[in-house]
Design an enzyme around this catalytic site. Structure first.
Site, PDB file in Angstrom:
ATOM      1  N   LEU A 248       2.745  55.028 -47.341  1.00  0.00           N
ATOM      2  CA  LEU A 248       3.039  53.976 -46.366  1.00  0.00           C
ATOM      3  C   LEU A 248       2.265  54.241 -45.078  1.00  0.00           C
ATOM      4  CD1 LEU A 248       6.885  53.448 -46.892  1.00  0.00           C
ATOM      5  CD2 LEU A 248       4.931  52.553 -48.185  1.00  0.00           C
ATOM      6  N   ALA A 249       1.458  53.268 -44.682  1.00  0.00           N
ATOM      7  CA  ALA A 249       0.617  53.420 -43.491  1.00  0.00           C
ATOM      8  C   ALA A 249       0.413  52.079 -42.807  1.00  0.00           C
ATOM      9  CB  ALA A 249      -0.726  54.021 -43.874  1.00  0.00           C
ATOM     10  N   ALA A 250       1.492  51.284 -42.764  1.00  0.00           N
ATOM     11  CA  ALA A 250       1.362  49.926 -42.230  1.00  0.00           C
ATOM     12  C   ALA A 250       1.778  49.821 -40.770  1.00  0.00           C
ATOM     13  CB  ALA A 250       2.200  48.958 -43.066  1.00  0.00           C
ATOM     14  N   GLY A 251       2.325  50.897 -40.208  1.00  0.00           N
ATOM     15  CA  GLY A 251       2.778  50.836 -38.824  1.00  0.00           C
ATOM     16  C   GLY A 251       1.635  50.621 -37.845  1.00  0.00           C
TER      17      GLY A 251
ATOM     18  N   ARG B 197       2.558  53.926 -30.124  1.00  0.00           N
ATOM     19  CA  ARG B 197       2.743  55.074 -29.233  1.00  0.00           C
ATOM     20  C   ARG B 197       1.486  55.931 -29.130  1.00  0.00           C
ATOM     21  NH1 ARG B 197       7.878  57.956 -31.513  1.00  0.00           N
ATOM     22  NH2 ARG B 197       7.238  59.542 -29.979  1.00  0.00           N
TER      23      ARG B 197
ATOM     24  N   LYS C 270      -3.502  55.085 -36.744  1.00  0.00           N
ATOM     25  CA  LYS C 270      -2.739  56.304 -36.512  1.00  0.00           C
ATOM     26  C   LYS C 270      -3.009  57.377 -37.554  1.00  0.00           C
ATOM     27  CE  LYS C 270       1.765  56.305 -37.270  1.00  0.00           C
ATOM     28  NZ  LYS C 270       3.226  56.190 -37.090  1.00  0.00           N
TER      29      LYS C 270
ATOM     30  N   GLU D  45      21.149  55.056 -42.164  1.00  0.00           N
ATOM     31  CA  GLU D  45      20.311  55.172 -40.978  1.00  0.00           C
ATOM     32  C   GLU D  45      21.180  55.558 -39.785  1.00  0.00           C
ATOM     33  OE1 GLU D  45      16.977  54.874 -40.805  1.00  0.00           O
ATOM     34  OE2 GLU D  45      16.949  54.599 -42.978  1.00  0.00           O
TER      35      GLU D  45
ATOM     36  N   ASN E 283      17.130  62.625 -43.671  1.00  0.00           N
ATOM     37  CA  ASN E 283      16.231  61.965 -44.614  1.00  0.00           C
ATOM     38  C   ASN E 283      14.793  62.041 -44.121  1.00  0.00           C
ATOM     39  OD1 ASN E 283      15.114  60.253 -46.572  1.00  0.00           O
ATOM     40  ND2 ASN E 283      15.599  58.424 -45.371  1.00  0.00           N
TER      41      ASN E 283
ATOM     42  N   ALA F  34     -37.238  84.866 -26.393  1.00  0.00           N
ATOM     43  CA  ALA F  34     -36.367  84.082 -25.504  1.00  0.00           C
ATOM     44  C   ALA F  34     -37.074  82.825 -25.011  1.00  0.00           C
ATOM     45  CB  ALA F  34     -35.947  84.942 -24.318  1.00  0.00           C
TER      46      ALA F  34
END
Length: 457
Positions: free
Chosen positions: A17-20, A24, A31, A163, A178, A372
């Site tokens: 899941l990476a839909a956010g 922040r 993200k 929750e 959880n 050098a």
């Protein structure tokens, strides 16, 4: 697992899941693509999952999905969640990508990157336990339960998932939390999700409700508890990203020392996800390893060096204050010293460049000495060109080697030379303007300037 274990023979799919929106983070970068140890956090997660050889991988995306498609390519199917109505709704979006799949499904989170392959295996093993649980939940016990959802369980069996916002005071007193990660058989997952409602404080479709639905059907749901709460720590802000980096680096330093490397000041050494150190390697203070670095046994990395995309062989000495860029190869017992930069160049056995030098797109022969201030002028404004320096050649200080150019074996380039044509084996090349000598000129100049300055007072 035994060879005949159903958990070993059943095919596996992962749903990440990476839909956010990751608001922040305050970033234009998705993200889960923010790096830890030089590697996007979602790549850390997928690398662990890859140890279980999943047959299908699905990433559920929303905002910034184009970035995920570009980063992951054909390694995962992208499913889109739009609008975003909760975690249960997010997993539902993977149904099309898993059409016809008959096996186990691991539900993971792209911003929870450090779940180990061992923990994932434990979840799948439990899914195939004798009591055949409908759902396996991964739980943890943090120092402070905060706003985490709770797992109400007895003897490893989940009685209720709730929750935090919907929990009673008695339920909030439970310290088993959880993580959000679950294992479910594909034949049951989407049927359970179809029955999830949104009559809750957030008005969302919670993934956790599939546990309560299965329980109501008289099914068993099981919990696996990770002993390491850091393993399931989510990353939602720059501060949490920095904290995750700190924890990862601490563990990597401990591992490096356990494997036989000396870190003079461990807290100042920074590793990349794929850094390889041999035995008896010494790393001094304030050294940074970018991705793609391997260091063989007995090498010494002195203080304040930066290495990326480089191979360092045994007995090599680097720095202090040296920089190795991608394509740098330092063969056995070669050396680069302070303020030397090496890019896409090979220093063969025993070659050395001790001070203030740039070697780019070069091949430096065995035993050669680079004085050098020497630079390989590798770029003409349009193309890169190569410099080849033969074995045992001596390049005098403050020389410019204008590529493409070859310096022969045992050749000498005199200090201050700008070499634009090949130098033969054993040849001396001196490229300087004629020196003019004017006796007394400097004294006369100083006298004249002093008189002029005095007249202005």
């Amino acid at each position: 697992m035994t060879a005949s274990s159903p958990a070993e023979t059943a095919p596996l799919a992962t749903v990440v899941l990476a839909a956010g929106k990751g608001t922040r983070m305050k970033s234009d970068l998705h993200k889960v693509l923010h790096p830890i140890a030089g590697r996007p956090m979602v790549e850390h997660l997928m690398a662990s999952a890859a140890e279980l050889a999943p047959a299908r991988q699905v990433v559920v995306a929303g905002h910034g999905r184009e970035q995920l498609e570009k980063a992951l390519g054909d390694r995962a199917t992208i499913a889109v969640q739009d609008p975003q109505l909760g975690t249960g709704h997010a997993v539902q979006q993977a149904e099309g990508a898993l059409q016809g799949f008959d096996g186990d499904v691991l539900i993971l989170y792209g911003d929870v990157p450090f779940v180990s392959a061992a923990t994932m295996r434990a979840m799948i093993d439990r899914l195939h336990g004798a009591d055949s649980p409908a759902v396996v939940v991964l739980a943890f016990e943090p120092a402070d339960a905060l706003q985490y959802g709770r797992v109400i369980a007895e003897d490893g069996v989940v009685k209720k998932m709730v929750e935090h916002k919907d929990a009673t005071e008695a339920e909030r007193a439970c310290t088993l939390c959880n993580s959000g990660l679950m294992a479910v058989r594909s034949v049951e997952l989407f049927g359970l999700l179809a029955r999830v409602g949104n009559a809750n404080a957030q008005g969302e479709y919670y993934l956790t409700d599939i546990v309560n639905i299965a329980n109501a059907d008289g099914r068993t749901c099981a919990v696996v508890v990770t002993p390491d709460a850091d393993e399931v720590a989510g990353i939602n802000s720059r501060g949490e990203l920095a904290e995750a980096e700190r924890r990862w680096q601490e563990r990597r330093r401990i591992r490096a020392m356990a494997e036989g490397a000396t870190l003079v000041a461990p807290e100042t050494v920074w590793f990349a996800w794929d850094t390889v150190l041999g035995r008896d390697v010494t790393v001094e203070q304030n050294v940074v390893f970018g991705p793609g670095v391997s260091v063989a046994d007995g090498a010494v990395i002195h203080a304040f060096c930066h290495l990326e995309g480089a191979r360092v062989e045994s007995g090599v000495s680097i720095g202090p204050f040296a920089r190795l860029r991608p394509g740098a190869v330092l063969e056995e017992k070669s050396r680069v010293g302070n303020f030397v930069e090496v890019k896409n160049a090979v220093l063969h056995k025993g070659a050395k460049a001790n001070h203030l030098t740039y070697l780019g797109d070069a091949d430096v022969g065995e035993g050669a000495n680079i004085g050098a201030g020497t630079i390989t002028c590798n770029y003409d404004g349009y193309f890169k060109h190569k410099t080849v320096i033969g074995p045992r050649a001596f390049i005098g200080s403050n020389s410019a080697l204008i590529a493409p150019v070859k310096i022969g074996a045992d050749a000498i380039v005199a200090a201050g030379s700008a070499v634009s044509r090949d130098v033969a084996d054993g040849e001396l090349r001196l490229v300087r303007a004629e020196q003019l000598i004017k006796p007394g000129w400097a004294d006369a100049f100083h006298d004249a300037m002093k008189r002029k300055k005095a007249e202005k007072k």
